[in-house]
Design an enzyme around this catalytic site. Sequence first.
Site, short mmCIF file in Angstrom:
data_model
loop_
_atom_site.label_atom_id
_atom_site.label_comp_id
_atom_site.label_asym_id
_atom_site.label_seq_id
_atom_site.Cartn_x
_atom_site.Cartn_y
_atom_site.Cartn_z
N LYS A 77 2.16 -3.72 6.59
CA LYS A 77 2.54 -3.75 5.16
C LYS A 77 4.05 -3.60 5.02
O LYS A 77 4.71 -4.31 4.27
CB LYS A 77 1.83 -2.64 4.38
CG LYS A 77 0.34 -2.84 4.20
CD LYS A 77 0.03 -4.10 3.40
CE LYS A 77 -1.46 -4.27 3.18
NZ LYS A 77 -1.76 -5.55 2.48
N SER B 76 0.84 -1.20 0.00
CA SER B 76 0.00 0.00 0.00
C SER B 76 0.87 1.25 0.00
O SER B 76 1.96 1.26 0.58
CB SER B 76 -0.88 -0.02 1.26
OG SER B 76 -1.50 1.24 1.44
N TYR C 242 -1.72 -0.69 10.66
CA TYR C 242 -2.03 -1.32 9.35
C TYR C 242 -0.85 -1.10 8.40
O TYR C 242 -0.32 -2.05 7.82
CB TYR C 242 -3.31 -0.71 8.75
CG TYR C 242 -3.41 -0.91 7.27
CD1 TYR C 242 -3.09 0.13 6.38
CD2 TYR C 242 -3.74 -2.14 6.74
CE1 TYR C 242 -3.13 -0.07 5.01
CE2 TYR C 242 -3.79 -2.34 5.37
CZ TYR C 242 -3.48 -1.29 4.52
OH TYR C 242 -3.51 -1.50 3.16
C1 WQD Z 1 -9.59 9.39 1.07
C2 WQD Z 1 -9.79 10.88 1.29
C3 WQD Z 1 -10.06 11.50 3.60
C4 WQD Z 1 -13.86 9.33 4.14
C5 WQD Z 1 -6.75 4.51 3.22
C6 WQD Z 1 -5.57 3.69 3.69
C7 WQD Z 1 -4.93 3.02 2.50
C8 WQD Z 1 -5.96 2.24 1.75
C9 WQD Z 1 -7.06 3.16 1.27
C10 WQD Z 1 -6.17 -0.04 2.40
C11 WQD Z 1 -9.02 11.43 2.48
C12 WQD Z 1 -11.35 11.77 2.83
C13 WQD Z 1 -12.70 9.86 3.59
C14 WQD Z 1 -14.91 10.20 4.55
C15 WQD Z 1 -13.59 12.08 3.84
N1 WQD Z 1 -6.50 1.23 2.58
N2 WQD Z 1 -12.57 11.20 3.44
N3 WQD Z 1 -14.73 11.54 4.38
O1 WQD Z 1 -7.18 7.41 3.91
O2 WQD Z 1 -6.37 7.88 1.52
O3 WQD Z 1 -6.29 5.57 2.42
O4 WQD Z 1 -7.64 3.73 2.46
O5 WQD Z 1 -5.50 -0.53 1.55
O6 WQD Z 1 -3.91 2.17 2.98
O7 WQD Z 1 -4.61 4.55 4.27
O8 WQD Z 1 -8.50 6.59 1.89
O9 WQD Z 1 -10.88 6.67 1.29
O10 WQD Z 1 -10.24 6.71 3.77
O11 WQD Z 1 -9.82 8.73 2.32
O12 WQD Z 1 -13.45 13.31 3.70
O13 WQD Z 1 -16.00 9.78 5.06
O14 WQD Z 1 -11.19 11.13 1.57
O15 WQD Z 1 -9.80 12.56 4.52
O16 WQD Z 1 -8.59 12.75 2.16
P1 WQD Z 1 -7.05 6.98 2.49
P2 WQD Z 1 -9.94 7.12 2.35
#
Ligand code: WQD
Length: 275
Positions: A94, A66, A90
Amino acid sequence: GCDKEKLRVVFMENGIDAVIHFAGFKAVGESVAKPLKYYRNNLDSTITLLEVMNEFGVKKIVFSSSATVYGDPEELPIKETAKLGVTNPYGATKLFIENILKDVYISDNDYSIAILRYFNPIGAHESGLLGEDPSDIPNNLMPYIVKVATGELPHLNIFGNDYDTKDGTGVRDYIHVVDLAIGHISALEYIDKNKGIDYYNLGTGHGYSVMEIVSAFSEVNHVDVPYEIAPRRDGDIAECYADTTYAKEKLHWEATHDLTDMVESAYNFVVKNNE
Ligand code: WQD
């Protein structure tokens, strides 16, 4: 995957040439609350798998890592040679597994190992038969937006709009899950012919903000996505997107689906499966 005897039976009953290792818990927030659950499951299953592979002489593996192993990037776009640093259990699992694979290769150069660093996988297969629709409240942005669009959740909470980004909301490299799948085939074809260990970013090279994703989803699917600005989420970084030249050069792979494909397929999957 932690049951060694069951795994040995799989290898005994099937002529395994190579392994693609996806299995693992993946929720960042949950990993902070329950680190031992993540270390036990993600590391134990990997070590068990590698022991059984070794016993049966299987030395080709593609591992699902990741972009989270890069932590908060010092420069963008992120290259595979960028500094690594993790900010949650997490991500730590990885990075530990990447190091375990490196040590296995150092112990036996007969191994062929491809470590794929996923950016943000979203979307679904265009058939509407394969996709994600979590039963619980989603942690990730796209499944949450889908549940707001279908009315299951009242509104999206945008975690902060005061980041130093194009519109203040978080920027990520969203990649269509089908592009990601094809990237695994390209990696498998590569390790089938080449020994060694290497690391590949699987991203598009383009960063979209939360607001851009919400707007595209709403426009493409002709559906409202009400949202409220909420406080920043702990552990979130401002911006993250991939330098994709290495995967293109070595695996002859690049993402081809665009943002419209991603937001349309994500919604289509749930609509099709709620008919
Ligand atoms: C994306 C953007 C949030 C939810 C994580 C893990 C990564 C992978 C993917 C496993 C960010 C914003 C999110 C919400 C929001 N996981 N957001 N409201 O955090 O980039 O990555 O998930 O493989 O390892 O780190 O993904 O989709 O959670 O967030 O504003 O309800 O959307 O702040 O900017 P992230 P995400």
